[in-house]
Design an enzyme around this catalytic site. Structure first.
Site, PDB file in Angstrom:
ATOM      1  N   ARG A  99      40.329 -28.918  90.337  1.00 46.40           N
ATOM      2  CA  ARG A  99      40.755 -28.374  91.625  1.00 46.40           C
ATOM      3  C   ARG A  99      39.630 -27.752  92.435  1.00 46.40           C
ATOM      4  O   ARG A  99      39.875 -27.193  93.495  1.00 46.40           O
ATOM      5  CB  ARG A  99      41.884 -27.371  91.400  1.00 46.40           C
ATOM      6  CG  ARG A  99      43.101 -28.039  90.790  1.00 46.40           C
ATOM      7  CD  ARG A  99      44.389 -27.262  90.934  1.00 46.40           C
ATOM      8  NE  ARG A  99      45.487 -28.086  90.478  1.00 46.40           N
ATOM      9  CZ  ARG A  99      46.123 -27.950  89.314  1.00 46.40           C
ATOM     10  NH1 ARG A  99      45.768 -26.997  88.483  1.00 46.40           N
ATOM     11  NH2 ARG A  99      47.096 -28.764  88.979  1.00 46.40           N
TER      12      ARG A  99
ATOM     13  N   GLY B 222      46.833 -25.705  78.844  1.00 45.88           N
ATOM     14  CA  GLY B 222      47.173 -26.009  77.460  1.00 45.88           C
ATOM     15  C   GLY B 222      48.507 -25.472  77.014  1.00 45.88           C
ATOM     16  O   GLY B 222      48.810 -25.455  75.822  1.00 45.88           O
ATOM     17  N   GLY B 223      49.331 -25.029  77.978  1.00 49.08           N
ATOM     18  CA  GLY B 223      50.643 -24.494  77.633  1.00 49.08           C
ATOM     19  C   GLY B 223      51.552 -25.494  76.958  1.00 49.08           C
ATOM     20  O   GLY B 223      52.536 -25.116  76.321  1.00 49.08           O
ATOM     21  N   GLU B 224      51.232 -26.782  77.059  1.00 47.86           N
ATOM     22  CA  GLU B 224      52.017 -27.831  76.401  1.00 47.86           C
ATOM     23  C   GLU B 224      51.474 -28.158  75.013  1.00 47.86           C
ATOM     24  O   GLU B 224      51.955 -29.086  74.357  1.00 47.86           O
ATOM     25  CB  GLU B 224      52.023 -29.100  77.256  1.00 47.86           C
ATOM     26  CG  GLU B 224      52.909 -29.026  78.480  1.00 47.86           C
ATOM     27  CD  GLU B 224      52.372 -28.080  79.545  1.00 47.86           C
ATOM     28  OE1 GLU B 224      53.192 -27.430  80.210  1.00 47.86           O
ATOM     29  OE2 GLU B 224      51.136 -27.983  79.699  1.00 47.86           O
TER      30      GLU B 224
ATOM     31  N   TRP C 291      47.236 -21.762  85.503  1.00 41.32           N
ATOM     32  CA  TRP C 291      46.863 -23.006  86.174  1.00 41.32           C
ATOM     33  C   TRP C 291      46.054 -22.816  87.446  1.00 41.32           C
ATOM     34  O   TRP C 291      45.356 -23.727  87.879  1.00 41.32           O
ATOM     35  CB  TRP C 291      48.122 -23.795  86.529  1.00 41.32           C
ATOM     36  CG  TRP C 291      48.795 -24.411  85.357  1.00 41.32           C
ATOM     37  CD1 TRP C 291      49.833 -23.874  84.620  1.00 41.32           C
ATOM     38  CD2 TRP C 291      48.508 -25.675  84.762  1.00 41.32           C
ATOM     39  NE1 TRP C 291      50.191 -24.735  83.610  1.00 41.32           N
ATOM     40  CE2 TRP C 291      49.400 -25.846  83.678  1.00 41.32           C
ATOM     41  CE3 TRP C 291      47.589 -26.675  85.042  1.00 41.32           C
ATOM     42  CZ2 TRP C 291      49.392 -26.989  82.873  1.00 41.32           C
ATOM     43  CZ3 TRP C 291      47.585 -27.816  84.243  1.00 41.32           C
ATOM     44  CH2 TRP C 291      48.473 -27.960  83.175  1.00 41.32           C
TER      45      TRP C 291
ATOM     46  N   ASN D  86      54.292 -21.817  81.354  1.00 40.35           N
ATOM     47  CA  ASN D  86      55.410 -21.944  80.425  1.00 40.35           C
ATOM     48  C   ASN D  86      55.049 -21.576  78.985  1.00 40.35           C
ATOM     49  O   ASN D  86      53.896 -21.620  78.582  1.00 40.35           O
ATOM     50  CB  ASN D  86      55.925 -23.385  80.433  1.00 40.35           C
ATOM     51  CG  ASN D  86      54.834 -24.393  80.126  1.00 40.35           C
ATOM     52  OD1 ASN D  86      54.094 -24.790  81.007  1.00 40.35           O
ATOM     53  ND2 ASN D  86      54.711 -24.799  78.870  1.00 40.35           N
TER      54      ASN D  86
ATOM     55  N   ASP E 201      60.875 -25.598  81.453  1.00 36.15           N
ATOM     56  CA  ASP E 201      59.534 -25.820  81.994  1.00 36.15           C
ATOM     57  C   ASP E 201      59.461 -25.502  83.487  1.00 36.15           C
ATOM     58  O   ASP E 201      58.697 -26.113  84.231  1.00 36.15           O
ATOM     59  CB  ASP E 201      59.063 -27.259  81.742  1.00 36.15           C
ATOM     60  CG  ASP E 201      57.558 -27.407  81.923  1.00 36.15           C
ATOM     61  OD1 ASP E 201      56.831 -26.491  81.518  1.00 36.15           O
ATOM     62  OD2 ASP E 201      57.121 -28.415  82.499  1.00 36.15           O
TER      63      ASP E 201
ATOM     64  N   ASP F 176      57.963 -23.191  85.122  1.00 32.89           N
ATOM     65  CA  ASP F 176      57.000 -22.104  85.005  1.00 32.89           C
ATOM     66  C   ASP F 176      56.374 -21.722  86.337  1.00 32.89           C
ATOM     67  O   ASP F 176      56.508 -22.426  87.336  1.00 32.89           O
ATOM     68  CB  ASP F 176      55.917 -22.446  83.987  1.00 32.89           C
ATOM     69  CG  ASP F 176      55.270 -23.797  84.229  1.00 32.89           C
ATOM     70  OD1 ASP F 176      55.933 -24.698  84.737  1.00 32.89           O
ATOM     71  OD2 ASP F 176      54.086 -23.958  83.891  1.00 32.89           O
TER      72      ASP F 176
END
Length: 567
Positions: free
Chosen positions: A146, A206-208, A276, A294, A337, A339
């Site tokens: 980004r 890396g929340g997933e 994020w 999340n 999810d 979030d």
């Protein structure tokens, strides 16, 4: 191949391109120097909100207003806006970069961590840096980046393999590199850094993947870590909240959660909580405000009893020490999810008694804009829903439970913009009806860990909108429906304009007060990046990336396009 297209032929978008061969590996390709990068002082960064020449922060200024103070391009002449130049990057993949401009030099990034320095007048390349990626990279939603931060004579970028880099702003040469976290454990970086008072601030993705989230501060000169704030505390249980921020019942089985806690203990070590987007910075109080994403696993709450602090929250910490100041949680124990990912915005707002206070705005996947008191993070109000909400909060099932919004939102990571003169904030939304499926699985150590799936319903219509919200009342002032879900970002200007792009390639200007479409341009690929604006030699430009988006699979491209008025 890197290309630039000379502006004299751009109206036909068919100019002869000048080609140059890119360097291999972690190298820098330096072309003729057209711009003059000068030292970026802290004072310059502090005054960015009133700077009608540069665009110094990812979201415009430390308050993240995305409000550009130049009015040369305005409602009376925007219909004449035309391409000034197009730069084609070497990477044809999802573009989410927000161009940074300082004294006629522009910095943009691409997927897979390329950085370009461009002459902001002509789009000609000054240098090109390619990060040599490590052997392990994990990321949930595309290989995006980004953007960069600028400070002193350095440019900073975070990478997919979870490193923080400092480059020489004039040459693109690597000055230092430090590992933020271990990518083998699921950590990655797509966000742009923020630099303030000699500190480089960066969160983690890396929340997933079952990581433990954080925000870190590094020394801007050396890359040495100064402090870490863990977005998941060792006691993540909270207050066993039964309702969301709007007061709706979330159908939690509190007794079952307490039983799990007694057997398994606090799940904080693998609870997610990625960050994020950039924090908002308040130098007056020496505090920063950021959103935490999340919990892990996303859809399976059976393995993570409690409110799962500080996931799905607004959090404020001390800038110098990283110490906790306050938080507000939108969805305790989230299993949808939905979030908090769109960045915090600081602006003056009216409180419940009509008094003017310093406030924090956040546009959420739920489809609400939340307004907070900056002093203690408490909720002042929430807006009318910008997208349909149905069956909230139905629990996910193995077969799939339908609930709106879908897991992308509402408002995804897309930053808002505000017009303080109108008291309006602008958000772009997605409407993607989904079913939520749960399937419990143990922690897979560094691998994707959703605990189920969220699935788009093919038979139901998907669309998006651009929405203007009065943040002093929570009322929607105007709304424009778009044929596809919206993801990217918004810019608003003193010229009374709102700029944003669509997945179908349209880049548009709206009247900030009424929502009337005043201008549009077909970019040939999804315009899913936040626009920026700048002024060089007395001429104002609007610039945006058109490269599509991995997450919603919009048409890919590799164009950075700058627009201006004819002479």
């Amino acid at each position: 191949m890197s290309r630039y297209v000379r502006s004299a032929l751009l109206s036909a978008l068919a100019a002869t391109c000048v080609l140059s061969t890119g360097a291999l590996g972690q190298e820098v390709k330096v072309a003729s120097k057209w711009g003059d990068m000068q030292t970026v002082t802290q004072d310059l960064l502090n005054r960015a909100a009133s700077d009608g020449n540069n665009f110094l922060h990812t979201n415009g200024d430390y308050f993240q207003n995305r409000y550009y103070p130049n009015r040369q391009i305005n409602t009376t002449n925007v219909s004449k806006l035309r391409p000034a130049w197009i730069f084609q990057t070497e990477v044809k993949e999802s573009l989410e970069t927000s161009p940074i401009v300082i004294n006629g030099v522009m910095y943009v990034t691409t997927s897979f961590n390329h950085v370009y320095a461009l002459d902001a007048r002509t789009g000609e390349e000054i240098w090109h840096f390619k990060h040599k990626m490590g052997p392990i990279t994990v990321f949930c939603c595309g290989p995006n980046n980004r953007g960069v931060a600028v400070y002193g004579d350095m440019v900073y970028m975070a990478t997919l393999d979870s490193k923080l880099l400092a480059l020489d702003a004039k040459t693109g040469k690597l000055i230092w590199e430090t590992e933020i976290a271990d990518p083998e454990l699921g950590y990655s970086e797509t966000m742009a850094p923020t630099v303030v008072n000699g500190k480089v601030l960066i969160g983690t993705n890396g929340g997933e993947y079952g990581i433990r989230g954080f925000v870190k501060a590094y020394d801007a000169k050396t890359g040495k870590e100064i402090w870490t704030f863990n977005t998941v505390p060792e006691n993540s249980v909270g207050v066993w909240a039964k309702t969301d921020a709007t007061g709706r019942d979330m159908h939690r089985d509190i007794e079952a959660e307490k039983s799990t806690l007694a057997k398994s203990g606090d799940p904080y070590k693998a609870l997610g909580g990625g960050v994020w987007q950039n924090p908002a910075v308040d130098l007056e109080t020496n505090r920063i405000y950021f959103m935490v994403g999340n919990p892990s696993p996303d859809l399976d709450g059976s393995l993570r009893p409690g409110d799962n602090l500080y996931t799905n929250s607004l959090v404020s910490v001390d800038l110098d020490t990283g110490r906790y100041v306050c938080h507000f949680q939108y969805i305790p124990h989230d299993v949808w999810d939905l979030d908090a990912v769109s960045p915090a915005v600081i602006t003056n707002v009216k409180d419940k008694e009509g008094r003017t206070i310093k406030g924090i705005l956040h546009a959420n996947k739920t489809g609400h804009v939340y307004v907070h008191d900056a002093k203690d993070c408490s909720l002042v109000r929430f807006s009318e829903a910008m997208v349909p909400q149905e069956n909230m909060w139905v629990l996910p099932t193995k077969e799939g439970a339908r609930m709106l919004p879908g897991a992308n939102g509402g408002v995804e990571w897309s930053p808002m913009a505000i017009n303080p003169n109108l008291g309006l904030t602008y958000a772009i939304n997605l409407h993607q009806p989904m079913t939520y499926h749960v399937e419990s699985s143990p922690y897979p150590s560094g691998k994707l860990w959703l605990g189920g799936a969220f699935k788009v319903i093919p038979a139901e219509e998907q669309w998006g909108n651009v929405t203007a919200v009065d943040y002093n009342t929570g009322k929607i002032r105007w709304q424009v429906k778009t044929p596809q879900p919206m993801i990217g970002g918004i810019l608003t200007t003193a010229g009374g304009l709102v700029f944003t792009g669509e997945g179908n390639g349209h880049f548009k200007a709206y009247d900030a007060e009424t929502g009337a479409t005043l201008w549009k341009f077909q970019a040939g690929a999804g315009v899913n990046a936040p626009p920026s604006s700048y002024t060089v030699d007395g001429k104002q430009f609007i610039v945006v990336g058109a490269g599509g988006n991995t997450q919603i699979d919009y048409k890919r491209g590799n164009n950075i396009i700058a627009f201006t008025l004819p002479d």
